[in-house]
Design a protein around this motif. Structure first.
Motif, PDB file in Angstrom:
ATOM      1  N   LEU A 205     -66.357  -5.357 -15.387  1.00 43.97           N
ATOM      2  CA  LEU A 205     -66.718  -6.069 -14.162  1.00 43.97           C
ATOM      3  C   LEU A 205     -68.105  -6.693 -14.242  1.00 43.97           C
ATOM      4  CD1 LEU A 205     -65.336  -3.600 -11.456  1.00 43.97           C
ATOM      5  CD2 LEU A 205     -64.286  -5.693 -12.334  1.00 43.97           C
ATOM      6  N   ALA A 206     -68.922  -6.209 -15.178  1.00 41.60           N
ATOM      7  CA  ALA A 206     -70.258  -6.778 -15.356  1.00 41.60           C
ATOM      8  C   ALA A 206     -70.274  -7.916 -16.367  1.00 41.60           C
ATOM      9  CB  ALA A 206     -71.238  -5.686 -15.805  1.00 41.60           C
ATOM     10  N   ASP A 207     -69.205  -8.053 -17.153  1.00 40.52           N
ATOM     11  CA  ASP A 207     -69.134  -9.108 -18.164  1.00 40.52           C
ATOM     12  C   ASP A 207     -68.666 -10.405 -17.492  1.00 40.52           C
ATOM     13  OD1 ASP A 207     -67.438 -10.764 -20.227  1.00 40.52           O
ATOM     14  OD2 ASP A 207     -68.755  -9.502 -21.427  1.00 40.52           O
ATOM     15  N   PRO A 208     -69.456 -11.486 -17.545  1.00 42.80           N
ATOM     16  CA  PRO A 208     -69.092 -12.715 -16.808  1.00 42.80           C
ATOM     17  C   PRO A 208     -67.736 -13.280 -17.198  1.00 42.80           C
ATOM     18  CG  PRO A 208     -71.383 -12.802 -17.534  1.00 42.80           C
ATOM     19  CD  PRO A 208     -70.777 -11.599 -18.190  1.00 42.80           C
ATOM     20  N   ALA A 209     -67.422 -13.313 -18.489  1.00 43.41           N
ATOM     21  CA  ALA A 209     -66.167 -13.924 -18.926  1.00 43.41           C
ATOM     22  C   ALA A 209     -64.966 -13.066 -18.542  1.00 43.41           C
ATOM     23  CB  ALA A 209     -66.191 -14.143 -20.440  1.00 43.41           C
ATOM     24  N   VAL A 210     -65.057 -11.763 -18.774  1.00 39.05           N
ATOM     25  CA  VAL A 210     -63.942 -10.873 -18.450  1.00 39.05           C
ATOM     26  C   VAL A 210     -63.771 -10.762 -16.945  1.00 39.05           C
ATOM     27  CG1 VAL A 210     -63.082  -8.501 -18.637  1.00 39.05           C
ATOM     28  CG2 VAL A 210     -64.172  -9.595 -20.609  1.00 39.05           C
ATOM     29  N   ALA A 211     -64.885 -10.678 -16.210  1.00 45.88           N
ATOM     30  CA  ALA A 211     -64.798 -10.589 -14.747  1.00 45.88           C
ATOM     31  C   ALA A 211     -64.170 -11.851 -14.160  1.00 45.88           C
ATOM     32  CB  ALA A 211     -66.180 -10.349 -14.153  1.00 45.88           C
ATOM     33  N   ARG A 215     -60.717 -11.830 -11.975  1.00 44.23           N
ATOM     34  CA  ARG A 215     -60.638 -12.412 -10.625  1.00 44.23           C
ATOM     35  C   ARG A 215     -59.501 -13.424 -10.547  1.00 44.23           C
ATOM     36  NH1 ARG A 215     -66.359 -12.333 -11.007  1.00 44.23           N
ATOM     37  NH2 ARG A 215     -66.354 -14.530 -11.655  1.00 44.23           N
ATOM     38  N   ALA A 216     -59.342 -14.196 -11.607  1.00 42.55           N
ATOM     39  CA  ALA A 216     -58.270 -15.197 -11.620  1.00 42.55           C
ATOM     40  C   ALA A 216     -56.901 -14.532 -11.641  1.00 42.55           C
ATOM     41  CB  ALA A 216     -58.439 -16.115 -12.832  1.00 42.55           C
ATOM     42  N   LEU A 217     -56.739 -13.517 -12.478  1.00 43.67           N
ATOM     43  CA  LEU A 217     -55.452 -12.810 -12.560  1.00 43.67           C
ATOM     44  C   LEU A 217     -55.090 -12.159 -11.238  1.00 43.67           C
ATOM     45  CD1 LEU A 217     -55.752 -11.061 -16.053  1.00 43.67           C
ATOM     46  CD2 LEU A 217     -54.442 -13.109 -15.492  1.00 43.67           C
ATOM     47  N   HIS A 218     -56.057 -11.535 -10.617  1.00 40.42           N
ATOM     48  CA  HIS A 218     -55.797 -10.863  -9.340  1.00 40.42           C
ATOM     49  C   HIS A 218     -55.650 -11.866  -8.206  1.00 40.42           C
ATOM     50  CE1 HIS A 218     -56.345  -6.448 -10.103  1.00 40.42           C
ATOM     51  NE2 HIS A 218     -56.706  -6.962 -11.267  1.00 40.42           N
ATOM     52  N   GLY A 219     -56.354 -12.997  -8.297  1.00 40.35           N
ATOM     53  CA  GLY A 219     -56.256 -13.990  -7.252  1.00 40.35           C
ATOM     54  C   GLY A 219     -54.919 -14.705  -7.224  1.00 40.35           C
ATOM     55  N   ASP A 220     -54.296 -14.863  -8.397  1.00 37.31           N
ATOM     56  CA  ASP A 220     -53.011 -15.568  -8.463  1.00 37.31           C
ATOM     57  C   ASP A 220     -52.174 -14.992  -9.609  1.00 37.31           C
ATOM     58  OD1 ASP A 220     -50.916 -17.304  -8.225  1.00 37.31           O
ATOM     59  OD2 ASP A 220     -52.030 -19.111  -8.782  1.00 37.31           O
ATOM     60  N   PRO A 221     -51.614 -13.790  -9.429  1.00 40.34           N
ATOM     61  CA  PRO A 221     -50.852 -13.171 -10.524  1.00 40.34           C
ATOM     62  C   PRO A 221     -49.575 -13.929 -10.870  1.00 40.34           C
ATOM     63  CG  PRO A 221     -50.635 -11.893  -8.504  1.00 40.34           C
ATOM     64  CD  PRO A 221     -51.695 -12.917  -8.245  1.00 40.34           C
ATOM     65  N   GLU A 228     -55.747 -18.754 -23.639  1.00 41.24           N
ATOM     66  CA  GLU A 228     -56.699 -19.853 -23.795  1.00 41.24           C
ATOM     67  C   GLU A 228     -57.260 -20.286 -22.445  1.00 41.24           C
ATOM     68  OE1 GLU A 228     -56.946 -24.243 -25.960  1.00 41.24           O
ATOM     69  OE2 GLU A 228     -55.014 -23.233 -25.709  1.00 41.24           O
ATOM     70  N   GLU A 229     -56.396 -20.366 -21.441  1.00 34.11           N
ATOM     71  CA  GLU A 229     -56.821 -20.762 -20.104  1.00 34.11           C
ATOM     72  C   GLU A 229     -57.775 -19.740 -19.500  1.00 34.11           C
ATOM     73  OE1 GLU A 229     -54.606 -22.216 -15.944  1.00 34.11           O
ATOM     74  OE2 GLU A 229     -53.487 -21.136 -17.504  1.00 34.11           O
ATOM     75  N   LEU A 230     -57.481 -18.471 -19.680  1.00 35.84           N
ATOM     76  CA  LEU A 230     -58.347 -17.416 -19.152  1.00 35.84           C
ATOM     77  C   LEU A 230     -59.692 -17.403 -19.860  1.00 35.84           C
ATOM     78  CD1 LEU A 230     -55.679 -14.584 -18.852  1.00 35.84           C
ATOM     79  CD2 LEU A 230     -56.839 -15.708 -16.942  1.00 35.84           C
ATOM     80  N   GLY A 231     -59.690 -17.595 -21.173  1.00 35.91           N
ATOM     81  CA  GLY A 231     -60.938 -17.634 -21.919  1.00 35.91           C
ATOM     82  C   GLY A 231     -61.819 -18.791 -21.494  1.00 35.91           C
ATOM     83  N   ALA A 232     -61.197 -19.929 -21.191  1.00 37.49           N
ATOM     84  CA  ALA A 232     -61.963 -21.115 -20.800  1.00 37.49           C
ATOM     85  C   ALA A 232     -62.724 -20.885 -19.500  1.00 37.49           C
ATOM     86  CB  ALA A 232     -61.023 -22.310 -20.657  1.00 37.49           C
ATOM     87  N   LEU A 233     -62.226 -19.977 -18.632  1.00 40.60           N
ATOM     88  CA  LEU A 233     -62.920 -19.691 -17.371  1.00 40.60           C
ATOM     89  C   LEU A 233     -64.313 -19.129 -17.616  1.00 40.60           C
ATOM     90  CD1 LEU A 233     -60.009 -18.038 -15.345  1.00 40.60           C
ATOM     91  CD2 LEU A 233     -60.927 -20.344 -15.056  1.00 40.60           C
ATOM     92  N   GLY A 234     -64.451 -18.402 -18.740  1.00 43.20           N
ATOM     93  CA  GLY A 234     -65.757 -17.828 -19.077  1.00 43.20           C
ATOM     94  C   GLY A 234     -66.443 -18.530 -20.226  1.00 43.20           C
ATOM     95  N   GLY A 235     -65.913 -19.673 -20.636  1.00 39.29           N
ATOM     96  CA  GLY A 235     -66.547 -20.440 -21.701  1.00 39.29           C
ATOM     97  C   GLY A 235     -66.376 -19.848 -23.084  1.00 39.29           C
TER      98      GLY A 235
END
Length: 310
Positions: A205-211, A215-221, A228-235
């Motif tokens: 939860l403290a890691d910007p990319a993983v957090a 948030r994205a997974l929980h916001g819209d499962p 690749e899409e999830l990784g791009a959220l954290g650069g």
């Protein structure tokens, strides 16, 4: 919902209970193992927590002194004791039919040491615990410190005031404050822990990319997420993100997504009368057949039977 709120919502069942009670020395209470989680706040005086042993442990930790303002959360439903002194005999606590604890009379021997407690219990579904909660220690102790944890202290004061003097609306306010207190307790602990941990959910939860991915997974499962899409959220690149996510969360991104989708489906089946097609769609499945197959693989039973048995 954010990840912490979602994890609590996935496990919370029933209605939480709380009480404000006075104990007069000598006193001792043995709380049995249960499916829930309990908390105690020392408002006045002192108490001793006789903690549960860690999972798989044979010997319980040393007693913990609780002073005025201290808060303790018993997380895993393991039996424990609470007393005015570590050597005081313990009396078994027997819950009332609604799951709450009986309140002793507010009287005691002349000159007996007095302890004022704020106590409560949450009902949890432990058949599918969220790993964020599963990694908690047997108990979380947050000592009182001047100026520390103002939001947690505010929740304690509001709850104590409602229980001391119920007013119109208290029946709705108290459960909401109990949920607020639980989330505040857990957030306070994780904020303190994450600086000292390199793996696990505190670090995740403290890691910007993983957090951001969580948030994205929980916001819209239901979204057809890709690594690749999830990784791009954290650069991050696909490979770098997958390694970091797996290390901190304990399972690969899409494996966690599948687990969370099935957890969401189980909660919907228990709590709502939604048609199976709607549950499937909210869980990320366009086909009711594909959803039923995945659900049975995860739970060992068909969605309809799971709902009927809940």
């Amino acid at each position: 919902m954010d990840v912490l709120s979602d994890a609590i919502a996935a496990m919370r069942t029933g209605r939480p209970h709380s009480s404000r009670t006075v104990r007069f020395a000598p006193w001792g209470i043995r709380f049995p193992a249960s499916e829930g989680a309990g908390f105690h706040v020392v408002l006045q005086g002192t108490a001793w927590l006789l903690p549960p042993a860690a999972a798989g442990g044979d010997v319980a930790p040393a007693p913990v002194r609780l002073g005025p303002g201290d808060v303790v959360l018993l997380t895993h439903g393991i039996g424990y004791g609470l007393a005015d002194h570590p050597d005081s005999p313990l009396t078994d606590a027997v819950p009332l039919p609604d799951g709450s604890w009986p309140t002793p009379p507010d009287r005691g021997p002349v000159d007996a040491e007095e302890t004022l407690l704020l106590c409560g219990a949450y009902q949890l579904n432990r058949t599918r615990p969220h790993p964020l909660l599963a990694e908690l220690p047997p108990y979380v102790h947050i000592p009182a410190r001047v100026g520390a944890h103002p939001r947690l202290r505010a929740a304690v004061e509001l709850l104590g005031a409602e229980l001391a003097e119920p007013l119109p609306g208290s029946d709705a306010i108290v459960p909401a404050l109990l949920d607020t207190l639980l989330l505040s307790l857990l957030r306070t602990w994780w904020l303190a822990e994450r600086a000292d941990r390199s793996t696990g959910w505190s670090a995740a939860l403290a890691d910007p990319a993983v957090a951001a991915a969580l948030r994205a997974l929980h916001g819209d499962p239901a979204h057809p997420w890709t690594v690749e899409e999830l990784g791009a959220l954290g650069g991050l690149s696909r490979a770098a993100f997958a390694r970091r996510f797996t290390t901190l969360v304990g399972r690969p991104p899409l494996a966690y997504l599948t687990w969370w989708r099935m957890t969401t489906a189980g909660r919907l089946l228990r709590a709502d009368d939604l048609p199976l097609r709607a549950v499937a769609q909210r869980s990320g499945y366009s086909s009711e057949f594909a959803f039923a197959k995945a659900f049975k693989r995860e739970y060992g039973t068909a969605p309809g039977r799971y709902r009927a048995a809940s």
